[in-house]
Design an enzyme around this catalytic site. Structure first.
Site, PDB file in Angstrom:
ATOM      1  N   ASP A   9     -19.897  -3.500  -1.370  1.00 35.72           N
ATOM      2  CA  ASP A   9     -20.833  -3.854  -0.293  1.00 35.72           C
ATOM      3  C   ASP A   9     -21.658  -2.647   0.124  1.00 35.72           C
ATOM      4  O   ASP A   9     -22.855  -2.759   0.399  1.00 35.72           O
ATOM      5  CB  ASP A   9     -20.074  -4.401   0.928  1.00 35.72           C
ATOM      6  CG  ASP A   9     -19.957  -5.918   0.888  1.00 35.72           C
ATOM      7  OD1 ASP A   9     -20.206  -6.492  -0.194  1.00 35.72           O
ATOM      8  OD2 ASP A   9     -19.609  -6.515   1.915  1.00 35.72           O
TER       9      ASP A   9
ATOM     10  N   TYR B  31      -4.630  -7.897  -1.270  1.00 38.95           N
ATOM     11  CA  TYR B  31      -5.100  -9.225  -0.861  1.00 38.95           C
ATOM     12  C   TYR B  31      -4.163 -10.329  -1.353  1.00 38.95           C
ATOM     13  O   TYR B  31      -4.244 -11.461  -0.891  1.00 38.95           O
ATOM     14  CB  TYR B  31      -6.521  -9.504  -1.377  1.00 38.95           C
ATOM     15  CG  TYR B  31      -7.609  -8.656  -0.742  1.00 38.95           C
ATOM     16  CD1 TYR B  31      -7.310  -7.757   0.278  1.00 38.95           C
ATOM     17  CD2 TYR B  31      -8.928  -8.751  -1.152  1.00 38.95           C
ATOM     18  CE1 TYR B  31      -8.289  -6.973   0.855  1.00 38.95           C
ATOM     19  CE2 TYR B  31      -9.923  -7.975  -0.578  1.00 38.95           C
ATOM     20  CZ  TYR B  31      -9.590  -7.082   0.429  1.00 38.95           C
ATOM     21  OH  TYR B  31     -10.572  -6.305   1.007  1.00 38.95           O
TER      22      TYR B  31
ATOM     23  N   ASP C 106     -13.927  -4.138  -2.856  1.00 44.99           N
ATOM     24  CA  ASP C 106     -14.563  -5.044  -1.902  1.00 44.99           C
ATOM     25  C   ASP C 106     -15.475  -4.238  -0.974  1.00 44.99           C
ATOM     26  O   ASP C 106     -16.653  -4.555  -0.762  1.00 44.99           O
ATOM     27  CB  ASP C 106     -13.444  -5.746  -1.102  1.00 44.99           C
ATOM     28  CG  ASP C 106     -13.959  -6.848  -0.197  1.00 44.99           C
ATOM     29  OD1 ASP C 106     -15.149  -7.159  -0.267  1.00 44.99           O
ATOM     30  OD2 ASP C 106     -13.146  -7.390   0.585  1.00 44.99           O
TER      31      ASP C 106
ATOM     32  N   LYS D 280      -6.510   6.316  -4.068  1.00 41.45           N
ATOM     33  CA  LYS D 280      -6.074   7.131  -2.926  1.00 41.45           C
ATOM     34  C   LYS D 280      -4.731   7.742  -3.333  1.00 41.45           C
ATOM     35  O   LYS D 280      -3.689   7.539  -2.695  1.00 41.45           O
ATOM     36  CB  LYS D 280      -5.969   6.223  -1.688  1.00 41.45           C
ATOM     37  CG  LYS D 280      -5.698   6.938  -0.390  1.00 41.45           C
ATOM     38  CD  LYS D 280      -6.875   7.736   0.138  1.00 41.45           C
ATOM     39  CE  LYS D 280      -6.502   8.465   1.411  1.00 41.45           C
ATOM     40  NZ  LYS D 280      -7.475   9.502   1.790  1.00 41.45           N
TER      41      LYS D 280
ATOM     42  N   ASP E 146     -12.063   7.915   0.009  1.00 40.81           N
ATOM     43  CA  ASP E 146     -12.828   8.399   1.179  1.00 40.81           C
ATOM     44  C   ASP E 146     -14.005   9.252   0.713  1.00 40.81           C
ATOM     45  O   ASP E 146     -15.122   9.148   1.230  1.00 40.81           O
ATOM     46  CB  ASP E 146     -11.924   9.149   2.179  1.00 40.81           C
ATOM     47  CG  ASP E 146     -10.853  10.002   1.510  1.00 40.81           C
ATOM     48  OD1 ASP E 146     -10.705   9.912   0.273  1.00 40.81           O
ATOM     49  OD2 ASP E 146     -10.179  10.773   2.212  1.00 40.81           O
TER      50      ASP E 146
END
Ligand code: NAD
Length: 356
Positions: free
Chosen positions: A251, A142, A247, A191, A223
């Site tokens: 959620d 980001y 992020d 990852k 994943d």
């Protein structure tokens, strides 16, 4: 003890829920002999209306000088068409940057009394779940280099993920310290089978883990983590991950609790000062109607007591009071279920204060 708290009441239901949390803090102060001096400052849409900018300098200075900051929510349809620099959310990003907050802590807990609101199958959540997601907040993709360029197949866009050892190390330490105050297990999510930043992340987390022999640590690929959250959420205690993975996963974790009005969060940097806020927004559809659920903001205030002021007993007292009110069957409309009776924001706050 005396503590200075800067309040950002913000927009929509922000003022109602922040005022509820202030009343609860007042009761805790009375009971345990502390003074919480709470001073409101402008940020968000109301600041745009009054001062022309979403985050006035006075607010930034006050938040940096306070012992901690409690925020309701900002934004609403009135400011939706504003140009980018004049949008209420600018206040949140500006405040996080000005206060140097690089950690976001988001608990996701299933309250037994609200198990019926959970979208997962009852057998999956038979024993509830209670996790904290520790998300890196100021690095990664980001904030990396980005742009447009001419590529192999014509015009293309790119974003870059970069993490320094220092950034991973400091967030890992927050996760291990948090785990020490809980069930002493950290799951580090990356990852590493594909990304070089994840390989550095994993190496660094393992190095930090060696300093915490009393905390267990496992790695999980992102994943798989997305699957495990809906397959067996009870396995997680403290989850630590990068900005983008955090992020998305935070959620997902909040969604499986089924009740957005219940979830607090904190953002911390070096030192003890933090920014505490509910994870929900300003709910303009119910603003000013005494319908908002104040619990996420009240639990945010409890997090402030625990993480910024080291008042663990007082924080636990608030959390236990919330549990008792829910167990007694009291609900605001967002958690009441079809056709059930609900009480308002003020009455819910009164009940929690009564239990304190
Ligand atoms: P929202 O979280 O405000 O509302 C989503 C739904 O949940 C609405 O139906 C609302 O009534 C309900 N809800 C939310 N909090 C509740 C509570 N405490 N009690 C009862 N019901 C509650 O999300 P949205 O509608 O997408 O956004 C509304 C505004 O909030 C937008 O302007 C958005 O930009 C802003 N927002 C601000 C923040 C923040 O300040 N951190 C976060 C998210 C959204």
């Amino acid at each position: 003890m005396e503590y200075q708290i800067a309040l950002i009441r913000g927009d929509g239901i922000g003022p109602e829920i922040v005022d509820s949390a202030v009343r609860v803090l007042g009761k805790v102060g009375e009971k345990y002999g502390h003074t919480f001096r709470c001073t409101p400052y402008l940020a968000g849409g109301c600041a745009i209306d009054e001062t022309g900018v979403p985050l006035p300098e006075e607010t930034v200075a006050a938040c940096k000088a306070a012992d901690s900051v409690l925020l309701g929510a900002v934004g609403g349809p009135k400011w939706d068409q504003n140009p980018a620099g004049l949008r209420p959310e600018k206040a949140l990003l500006g405040l996080r940057a000005a206060m140097g907050l690089y950690t976001n802590l988001r608990p996701a807990k299933l309250y037994p009394a609200l198990a019926g609101d959970c979208p997962l199958r009852p057998d999956i959540v038979a024993n509830g779940f209670d996790m904290v997601i520790v998300r890196e907040l100021t690095g990664g993709i980001y904030f990396g280099e980005r742009g447009r360029r001419e590529g192999k197949y014509g015009p293309e866009a790119y974003d870059t993920e970069a993490y320094s050892v220092m950034e991973v190390e400091r967030i890992a330490r927050v996760a291990f310290e948090t785990a020490r105050k809980r069930r002493r297990h950290v799951t580090s999510i990356d990852k590493a089978n594909v990304l070089e930043t994840s390989r550095l992340w994993r190496e660094t987390v393992h190095r930090v883990a060696a300093d915490y022999p009393d905390v267990t640590c496992t790695d999980m690929l992102v994943d798989n983590a997305a699957m495990q959250l809906v397959r067996n959420p009870a396995q997680f205690d403290v989850v630590v991950t990068s900005n983008m993975f955090g992020d998305i996963l935070s959620d997902e974790a909040s969604q499986i609790t089924g009740s957005i009005g219940m979830l607090p969060s904190s953002s911390l940097g070096d030192g003890t000062r933090g920014l505490y806020e509910p994870i929900h927004g300003s709910a303009p559809d119910i603003a000013g109607q005494d319908k908002a659920n104040p619990i996420a903001t009240i639990l945010s205030a409890a997090m402030m007591l625990r993480y910024s002021f080291s008042l663990g007993e007082e924080a636990a007292a608030i959390e236990a009071a919330v549990d008792r009110v829910l167990n007694a069957g009291w609900r605001t409309s967002d958690i009441a279920g079809e056709g059930a009776a609900a009480i308002g924001c003020t009455a819910m706050t009164d009940k929690i204060i009564g239990e304190l």
